[in-house]
Design a protein around this motif. Structure first.
Motif, PDB file in Angstrom:
ATOM      1  N   VAL A  52       0.820  -1.216   0.000  1.00 37.31           N
ATOM      2  CA  VAL A  52       0.000   0.000   0.000  1.00 37.31           C
ATOM      3  C   VAL A  52       0.848   1.257   0.000  1.00 37.31           C
ATOM      4  O   VAL A  52       0.547   2.222  -0.704  1.00 37.31           O
ATOM      5  CB  VAL A  52      -0.947  -0.005   1.227  1.00 37.31           C
ATOM      6  CG1 VAL A  52      -1.505   1.390   1.504  1.00 37.31           C
ATOM      7  CG2 VAL A  52      -2.085  -0.989   1.000  1.00 37.31           C
ATOM      8  N   ALA A  82      -5.884   9.034   3.261  1.00 36.60           N
ATOM      9  CA  ALA A  82      -6.524   7.733   3.056  1.00 36.60           C
ATOM     10  C   ALA A  82      -6.646   7.019   4.398  1.00 36.60           C
ATOM     11  O   ALA A  82      -5.998   7.412   5.378  1.00 36.60           O
ATOM     12  CB  ALA A  82      -5.697   6.893   2.078  1.00 36.60           C
ATOM     13  N   TYR A 118       4.834  12.455   3.401  1.00 34.54           N
ATOM     14  CA  TYR A 118       5.682  11.343   2.948  1.00 34.54           C
ATOM     15  C   TYR A 118       5.535  11.254   1.435  1.00 34.54           C
ATOM     16  O   TYR A 118       4.767  12.013   0.827  1.00 34.54           O
ATOM     17  CB  TYR A 118       5.353  10.036   3.676  1.00 34.54           C
ATOM     18  CG  TYR A 118       4.177   9.237   3.158  1.00 34.54           C
ATOM     19  CD1 TYR A 118       2.871   9.617   3.433  1.00 34.54           C
ATOM     20  CD2 TYR A 118       4.376   8.086   2.403  1.00 34.54           C
ATOM     21  CE1 TYR A 118       1.804   8.869   2.960  1.00 34.54           C
ATOM     22  CE2 TYR A 118       3.313   7.330   1.926  1.00 34.54           C
ATOM     23  CZ  TYR A 118       2.022   7.736   2.210  1.00 34.54           C
ATOM     24  OH  TYR A 118       0.966   6.998   1.739  1.00 34.54           O
ATOM     25  N   GLY A 152       1.635   4.212  -5.119  1.00 36.83           N
ATOM     26  CA  GLY A 152       1.650   4.936  -6.393  1.00 36.83           C
ATOM     27  C   GLY A 152       2.900   5.743  -6.691  1.00 36.83           C
ATOM     28  O   GLY A 152       2.914   6.471  -7.687  1.00 36.83           O
ATOM     29  N   SER A 203       3.779   3.963  -0.474  1.00 40.12           N
ATOM     30  CA  SER A 203       4.797   4.319  -1.482  1.00 40.12           C
ATOM     31  C   SER A 203       6.214   4.194  -0.935  1.00 40.12           C
ATOM     32  O   SER A 203       7.113   3.719  -1.641  1.00 40.12           O
ATOM     33  CB  SER A 203       4.598   5.766  -1.957  1.00 40.12           C
ATOM     34  OG  SER A 203       3.646   5.822  -2.977  1.00 40.12           O
ATOM     35  N   TYR A 232      -9.197  -0.229  -3.847  1.00 35.98           N
ATOM     36  CA  TYR A 232      -8.156  -1.153  -3.365  1.00 35.98           C
ATOM     37  C   TYR A 232      -8.533  -2.595  -3.721  1.00 35.98           C
ATOM     38  O   TYR A 232      -7.685  -3.390  -4.108  1.00 35.98           O
ATOM     39  CB  TYR A 232      -7.970  -1.005  -1.852  1.00 35.98           C
ATOM     40  CG  TYR A 232      -7.795   0.438  -1.420  1.00 35.98           C
ATOM     41  CD1 TYR A 232      -6.634   1.124  -1.743  1.00 35.98           C
ATOM     42  CD2 TYR A 232      -8.796   1.111  -0.725  1.00 35.98           C
ATOM     43  CE1 TYR A 232      -6.474   2.460  -1.379  1.00 35.98           C
ATOM     44  CE2 TYR A 232      -8.640   2.434  -0.354  1.00 35.98           C
ATOM     45  CZ  TYR A 232      -7.486   3.104  -0.676  1.00 35.98           C
ATOM     46  OH  TYR A 232      -7.338   4.425  -0.313  1.00 35.98           O
TER      47      TYR A 232
HETATM   48  C1  PHB Z   1       0.740   5.421  -1.216  1.00 41.52           C
HETATM   49  O1  PHB Z   1       1.490   5.466  -0.205  1.00 41.52           O
HETATM   50  O2  PHB Z   1       1.209   5.348  -2.367  1.00 41.52           O
HETATM   51  C2  PHB Z   1      -0.732   5.451  -1.050  1.00 41.52           C
HETATM   52  C3  PHB Z   1      -1.307   5.091   0.159  1.00 41.52           C
HETATM   53  C4  PHB Z   1      -2.683   5.104   0.302  1.00 41.52           C
HETATM   54  C5  PHB Z   1      -3.483   5.453  -0.782  1.00 41.52           C
HETATM   55  C6  PHB Z   1      -2.915   5.795  -1.998  1.00 41.52           C
HETATM   56  C7  PHB Z   1      -1.528   5.792  -2.142  1.00 41.52           C
HETATM   57  O3  PHB Z   1      -4.815   5.451  -0.657  1.00 41.52           O
END
Ligand code: PHB
Length: 393
Positions: free
Chosen positions: A111, A238, A183, A136, A113, A315
């Motif tokens: 999840v 998120a 982050y 992402g 990045s 997700y």
């Molecule tokens: C990410 O850390 O890339 C990330 C985390 C939660 C999300 C979308 C991207 O909903």
């Protein structure tokens, strides 16, 4: 999508056992499963602010398996679920262990990045496929990364970029304030938005980053937003942070006065259920909504709701589609190079989000939708308002 088949009881039990075990099954050992078996590890958060996302991903991946006789590429799947934890301090060691575990043929999930960025080298060295089903960060896939790292989700820059022009048109001469967690992903979502928004003539009133995973009181930050007196806000949050941020935005009286735009993760699934009316009217950009009107999505939502408490989220779809592409890729064989050759050969994917295909960056070339939170049939929903401009990144 493969045809739906019924799930035999024995396989259901094997899957349930492997999910509880938390470590790879030994099977023949050595080089992953035998000719008729493939060992997949699902690396998703079971703790921290993103734990609800991990649950949705597991449900999506399991649904794909259930609909396909627990086979991928004609091979029986041995599935193990491993906790990604709250951030890279947990996720990188857990993922590195899987990269080095010869009994695992491929890993799906991730999840965060920052965690994904910390894992690409290990998978490249091990020549083992890592199918990112969420994280992402722009550099995870593509030329600068590895031929073994693929993605069925999105690139951060694209999600923000897709809605920038629309917001610039909506606010006209006004300005927009940007907020997100401090982050890799927060930075990139806001940067993608800023670029397309400013290219379309928009003006940024200010930017506020909040400590990731540690902020439960957003009021001091929201006060700064209020003081800047912007004409709109754009945010990325998120999981549990999304719930708290939206509820406090409403409680401080910003909801009635400052239009709110965001990446769609803000109002997905369990987060939207908890936000309820405090999220009403929020506009978001995303590559999926459970309310999308296409045949594949209608069947998917029905099957998902039969197995789970609520509708699927983006997700769930990203993990479901990881099952779909692996199904095709594993027909080539179970070695890392076989799987990569198979992934390179996938054409159009028939997905609940609409059809998509892999770009030369090894991630989806897909449509982004403008969504608005409203009540539909008594439930808070991300109603699809239309398609957004194709992101340039
Ligand atoms: C990410 O850390 O890339 C990330 C985390 C939660 C999300 C979308 C991207 O909903």
């Amino acid at each position: 999508m493969r045809a739906t088949r019924t799930l035999p009881l024995a396989i259901t039990m094997t899957l349930a056992l492997t999910a509880c075990g938390g470590s790879a099954l030994s099977g023949e050992g050595g080089d992953g499963g035998g000719d008729d078996t493939v060992k997949i590890a699902l690396l998703v958060p079971q703790s921290g602010v993103y734990a609800p996302l991990g649950k949705d991903m597991e449900a999506g991946f399991r649904l794909y398996l259930e609909e396909n006789d627990d086979q991928l590429g004609g091979k029986d799947v041995e599935l193990t679920v491993v906790d990604e934890g709250a951030g890279p301090e947990d996720g990188v060691p857990a993922g590195t262990k899987l990269a080095q575990d010869d009994s695992v043929d491929a890993v799906v999930g991730v999840v965060n990045s920052a965690t994904a960025l910390g894992l690409t080298d290990s998978f490249d060295e091990a020549k083992k496929p890592l199918i990112i089903a969420n994280a992402g960060a722009d550099a995870i896939t593509g030329k600068e990364s590895s031929e073994y790292v693929w993605r069925t989700s999105f690139a951060n820059g694209e999600v923000g970029s897709a809605i920038g022009e629309h917001v610039a048109e909506e606010v006209g001469d006004g300005s927009v304030y940007l907020v997100g967690p401090d982050y890799a992903a927060g930075d990139e979502f806001l940067a993608g938005f800023k670029k397309s928004f400013e290219d379309a003539g928009g003006e940024v009133a200010g930017t506020q980053m909040t400590p990731f995973g540690k902020t439960t009181n957003f009021q001091p930050y929201l006060q700064k937003v209020r003081n800047a007196d912007p004409d709109a806000v754009f945010a990325f949050y998120a999981g549990s942070e999304a719930v708290t941020f939206v509820q406090q935005y409403d409680k401080l009286g910003l909801h009635e006065n400052i239009p709110f735009y965001a990446t769609g993760f803000l109002t997905e699934g369990g987060a939207l259920e908890a936000q309820g009316k405090s999220a009403e009217g929020i506009f978001t950009s995303l590559h999926y909504s459970s309310a999308l009107d296409n045949e594949t999505n209608t069947a998917f939502v029905e099957a998902y709701e039969a197995e789970n408490d609520g509708p699927p989220t983006t997700y769930s779809v990203q993990a479901y589609d990881a099952g779909n592409v692996l199904d095709e890729a594993l027909e080539e064989g179970t070695s890392g190079d076989d799987i990569v050759a198979g992934l390179q050969g996938t054409g159009e994917i028939d997905s609940p989000r609409g059809t998509w295909s892999f770009s030369d960056q090894q991630g989806p070339d897909q449509t982004y939708y403008l969504r608005k939170v409203a009540q539909q049939d008594g439930a808070w929903t991300n109603v699809v308002e239309g398609e957004l401009t194709k992101p340039s990144s």
